[in-house]
Write a protein that holds these residues in place. Structure first.
Motif, PDB file in Angstrom:
ATOM      1  N   ALA A  73       5.969  -3.376  -3.606  1.00 26.49           N
ATOM      2  CA  ALA A  73       5.049  -2.252  -3.410  1.00 26.49           C
ATOM      3  C   ALA A  73       5.799  -0.959  -3.093  1.00 26.49           C
ATOM      4  O   ALA A  73       5.502   0.103  -3.650  1.00 26.49           O
ATOM      5  CB  ALA A  73       4.061  -2.588  -2.288  1.00 26.49           C
ATOM      6  N   ARG A  76       7.729   0.409  -6.165  1.00 22.86           N
ATOM      7  CA  ARG A  76       6.862   1.055  -7.146  1.00 22.86           C
ATOM      8  C   ARG A  76       6.308   2.370  -6.613  1.00 22.86           C
ATOM      9  O   ARG A  76       6.139   3.337  -7.361  1.00 22.86           O
ATOM     10  CB  ARG A  76       5.727   0.111  -7.523  1.00 22.86           C
ATOM     11  CG  ARG A  76       6.183  -1.108  -8.324  1.00 22.86           C
ATOM     12  CD  ARG A  76       5.022  -2.008  -8.665  1.00 22.86           C
ATOM     13  NE  ARG A  76       3.991  -1.249  -9.368  1.00 22.86           N
ATOM     14  CZ  ARG A  76       2.694  -1.401  -9.148  1.00 22.86           C
ATOM     15  NH1 ARG A  76       2.262  -2.243  -8.234  1.00 22.86           N
ATOM     16  NH2 ARG A  76       1.817  -0.698  -9.843  1.00 22.86           N
ATOM     17  N   ARG A  77       6.030   2.422  -5.314  1.00 23.77           N
ATOM     18  CA  ARG A  77       5.493   3.655  -4.735  1.00 23.77           C
ATOM     19  C   ARG A  77       6.523   4.772  -4.763  1.00 23.77           C
ATOM     20  O   ARG A  77       6.197   5.930  -5.036  1.00 23.77           O
ATOM     21  CB  ARG A  77       5.020   3.396  -3.302  1.00 23.77           C
ATOM     22  CG  ARG A  77       4.386   4.606  -2.618  1.00 23.77           C
ATOM     23  CD  ARG A  77       3.893   4.229  -1.225  1.00 23.77           C
ATOM     24  NE  ARG A  77       4.986   3.799  -0.390  1.00 23.77           N
ATOM     25  CZ  ARG A  77       5.783   4.607   0.295  1.00 23.77           C
ATOM     26  NH1 ARG A  77       5.605   5.930   0.224  1.00 23.77           N
ATOM     27  NH2 ARG A  77       6.742   4.137   1.054  1.00 23.77           N
ATOM     28  N   SER A 157       2.668  -8.350  -3.290  1.00 23.24           N
ATOM     29  CA  SER A 157       3.351  -7.062  -3.289  1.00 23.24           C
ATOM     30  C   SER A 157       3.523  -6.505  -4.691  1.00 23.24           C
ATOM     31  O   SER A 157       3.620  -5.287  -4.870  1.00 23.24           O
ATOM     32  CB  SER A 157       4.722  -7.209  -2.618  1.00 23.24           C
ATOM     33  OG  SER A 157       5.400  -5.985  -2.564  1.00 23.24           O
ATOM     34  N   VAL A 159       1.320  -6.717  -7.045  1.00 20.63           N
ATOM     35  CA  VAL A 159       0.019  -6.355  -7.605  1.00 20.63           C
ATOM     36  C   VAL A 159      -0.334  -4.900  -7.329  1.00 20.63           C
ATOM     37  O   VAL A 159      -1.021  -4.249  -8.114  1.00 20.63           O
ATOM     38  CB  VAL A 159      -1.075  -7.290  -7.040  1.00 20.63           C
ATOM     39  CG1 VAL A 159      -2.467  -6.838  -7.466  1.00 20.63           C
ATOM     40  CG2 VAL A 159      -0.827  -8.715  -7.491  1.00 20.63           C
ATOM     41  N   THR A 160       0.135  -4.360  -6.202  1.00 21.88           N
ATOM     42  CA  THR A 160      -0.286  -3.026  -5.772  1.00 21.88           C
ATOM     43  C   THR A 160       0.901  -2.217  -5.262  1.00 21.88           C
ATOM     44  O   THR A 160       1.938  -2.780  -4.891  1.00 21.88           O
ATOM     45  CB  THR A 160      -1.350  -3.143  -4.660  1.00 21.88           C
ATOM     46  OG1 THR A 160      -1.709  -1.843  -4.200  1.00 21.88           O
ATOM     47  CG2 THR A 160      -0.826  -3.961  -3.502  1.00 21.88           C
ATOM     48  N   LYS A 161       0.713  -0.903  -5.222  1.00 23.82           N
ATOM     49  CA  LYS A 161       1.724  -0.010  -4.663  1.00 23.82           C
ATOM     50  C   LYS A 161       1.544   0.191  -3.164  1.00 23.82           C
ATOM     51  O   LYS A 161       2.432   0.722  -2.506  1.00 23.82           O
ATOM     52  CB  LYS A 161       1.662   1.347  -5.351  1.00 23.82           C
ATOM     53  CG  LYS A 161       2.013   1.348  -6.831  1.00 23.82           C
ATOM     54  CD  LYS A 161       1.940   2.744  -7.406  1.00 23.82           C
ATOM     55  CE  LYS A 161       2.268   2.765  -8.886  1.00 23.82           C
ATOM     56  NZ  LYS A 161       2.185   4.143  -9.454  1.00 23.82           N
ATOM     57  N   ASN A 162       0.399  -0.184  -2.638  1.00 26.93           N
ATOM     58  CA  ASN A 162       0.076   0.031  -1.231  1.00 26.93           C
ATOM     59  C   ASN A 162       0.489  -1.185  -0.412  1.00 26.93           C
ATOM     60  O   ASN A 162       0.008  -2.299  -0.658  1.00 26.93           O
ATOM     61  CB  ASN A 162      -1.425   0.304  -1.077  1.00 26.93           C
ATOM     62  CG  ASN A 162      -1.783   0.801   0.310  1.00 26.93           C
ATOM     63  OD1 ASN A 162      -1.437   0.178   1.298  1.00 26.93           O
ATOM     64  ND2 ASN A 162      -2.451   1.937   0.374  1.00 26.93           N
ATOM     65  N   GLN A 163       1.349  -0.979   0.577  1.00 27.74           N
ATOM     66  CA  GLN A 163       1.837  -2.094   1.374  1.00 27.74           C
ATOM     67  C   GLN A 163       0.724  -2.734   2.206  1.00 27.74           C
ATOM     68  O   GLN A 163       0.714  -3.950   2.389  1.00 27.74           O
ATOM     69  CB  GLN A 163       2.956  -1.618   2.301  1.00 27.74           C
ATOM     70  CG  GLN A 163       4.205  -1.164   1.572  1.00 27.74           C
ATOM     71  CD  GLN A 163       5.342  -0.838   2.515  1.00 27.74           C
ATOM     72  OE1 GLN A 163       5.557  -1.530   3.500  1.00 27.74           O
ATOM     73  NE2 GLN A 163       6.078   0.221   2.233  1.00 27.74           N
ATOM     74  N   ILE A 165      -2.463  -2.936   1.467  1.00 30.30           N
ATOM     75  CA  ILE A 165      -3.280  -3.760   0.573  1.00 30.30           C
ATOM     76  C   ILE A 165      -2.541  -5.047   0.213  1.00 30.30           C
ATOM     77  O   ILE A 165      -3.132  -6.129   0.168  1.00 30.30           O
ATOM     78  CB  ILE A 165      -3.653  -2.969  -0.696  1.00 30.30           C
ATOM     79  CG1 ILE A 165      -4.540  -1.781  -0.341  1.00 30.30           C
ATOM     80  CG2 ILE A 165      -4.354  -3.868  -1.709  1.00 30.30           C
ATOM     81  CD1 ILE A 165      -4.887  -0.889  -1.514  1.00 30.30           C
ATOM     82  N   ALA A 166      -1.234  -4.933  -0.021  1.00 31.42           N
ATOM     83  CA  ALA A 166      -0.431  -6.123  -0.319  1.00 31.42           C
ATOM     84  C   ALA A 166      -0.457  -7.092   0.858  1.00 31.42           C
ATOM     85  O   ALA A 166      -0.566  -8.312   0.668  1.00 31.42           O
ATOM     86  CB  ALA A 166       1.005  -5.711  -0.629  1.00 31.42           C
ATOM     87  N   ARG A 240       3.574  -4.911 -16.697  1.00 28.66           N
ATOM     88  CA  ARG A 240       3.717  -3.479 -16.403  1.00 28.66           C
ATOM     89  C   ARG A 240       4.947  -2.919 -17.104  1.00 28.66           C
ATOM     90  O   ARG A 240       4.942  -1.776 -17.561  1.00 28.66           O
ATOM     91  CB  ARG A 240       3.836  -3.280 -14.895  1.00 28.66           C
ATOM     92  CG  ARG A 240       2.517  -3.546 -14.171  1.00 28.66           C
ATOM     93  CD  ARG A 240       2.420  -2.682 -12.926  1.00 28.66           C
ATOM     94  NE  ARG A 240       1.120  -2.856 -12.294  1.00 28.66           N
ATOM     95  CZ  ARG A 240       0.898  -3.677 -11.277  1.00 28.66           C
ATOM     96  NH1 ARG A 240       1.877  -4.407 -10.814  1.00 28.66           N
ATOM     97  NH2 ARG A 240      -0.311  -3.785 -10.741  1.00 28.66           N
TER      98      ARG A 240
END
Length: 242
Positions: A73, A76-77, A157, A159-163, A165-166, A240
């Protein structure tokens, strides 16, 4: 791959969050095992660590997602994963390097708990009156459980860029695979699937190993579980990248 593993491990060790998370884990475990009367080993009256191995999985549900939530995450962020993906490394090498780095940190968090074994061994009457074989089996089960939860955390981790949310996704999946299948097997409408649902439960295989008997079925289950979630991570990352 070793360079990515080393970079990821030192990144985790240099992170204050990792030390805070492990510190909270050890503090909560110590309070539950030695001070709270309902779960205290001293009030239990037997020289064994059953309480520790019963409580640790539930604390793992929060410890491990907190360790793994930044693995993909944050990359990617911040956009650094693009640089990593352009290096002569396969997706599997990147995933395994991050997975092993997180797993090593989970192992580091378990090492201080060996003092519980020493303390119980010294407090037993006579000294050393503790089933060492069962403790070793339980630690192996706990390490396998940690490896399974780590695979879930790495997948969440990716699946999303937000820690945050992960972290939430990882906690939810860990809770479902550990206790959800057991709960579903008790539902009246699903009782005919009871043996299948219990067989899919992580808790069932963890408890089996914790008895001190290493069954190849349990080992195959945990290896397959880890392979499944790492494969899902490869699918997400590969999609991705394409």
């Amino acid at each position: 791959m070793y360079a990515v593993f080393k970079r990821e491990l030192f990144s985790l060790l240099n992170s204050l969050m990792a030390y805070i998370t492990i510190g909270v884990f050890l503090l909560a475990l110590g309070l539950l095992l030695w001070f709270f009367p309902d779960t205290s080993i001293l009030d239990y009256g037997y020289a064994e660590l059953t309480g520790f191995f019963s409580l640790a999985p539930f604390l793992f549900m929060f410890l491990i997602p907190a360790i793994t939530m930044r693995s993909f995450a944050e990359e990617r962020r911040e956009g650094t994963y693009i640089l990593l993906a352009t290096r002569p490394l396969t997706d599997w090498q990147i995933i395994l390097a991050k997975y092993l780095a997180c797993l090593v940190l989970v192992l580091f968090s378990l090492i201080p708990t060996l003092i519980y074994y020493y303390s119980i061994s010294e407090l037993g009457l006579p000294k050393g009156n503790i089933d060492t074989g069962a403790v070793i089996g339980s630690y192996i089960g706990l390490l396998l459980l940690g490896s399974a939860f780590t695979a879930v955390g790495v997948f969440a981790s990716s699946v999303t860029k937000n820690q945050v949310i992960a972290f939430a996704i990882s906690v939810f999946i860990c809770f479902i695979v550990y206790t959800g299948f057991d709960a579903m097997s008790q539902i009246f409408a699903l009782q005919y699937l009871e043996s299948l649902l219990i067989g899919l439960s992580v808790n069932e295989h963890y408890q089996s190993i914790s008895r001190g008997v290493l069954d190849t079925r349990d080992l195959v289950y945990f290896i397959s579980f880890v392979a499944l979630f790492l494969g899902l991570t490869r699918f997400v990352i590969g999609g991705r990248k394409w």
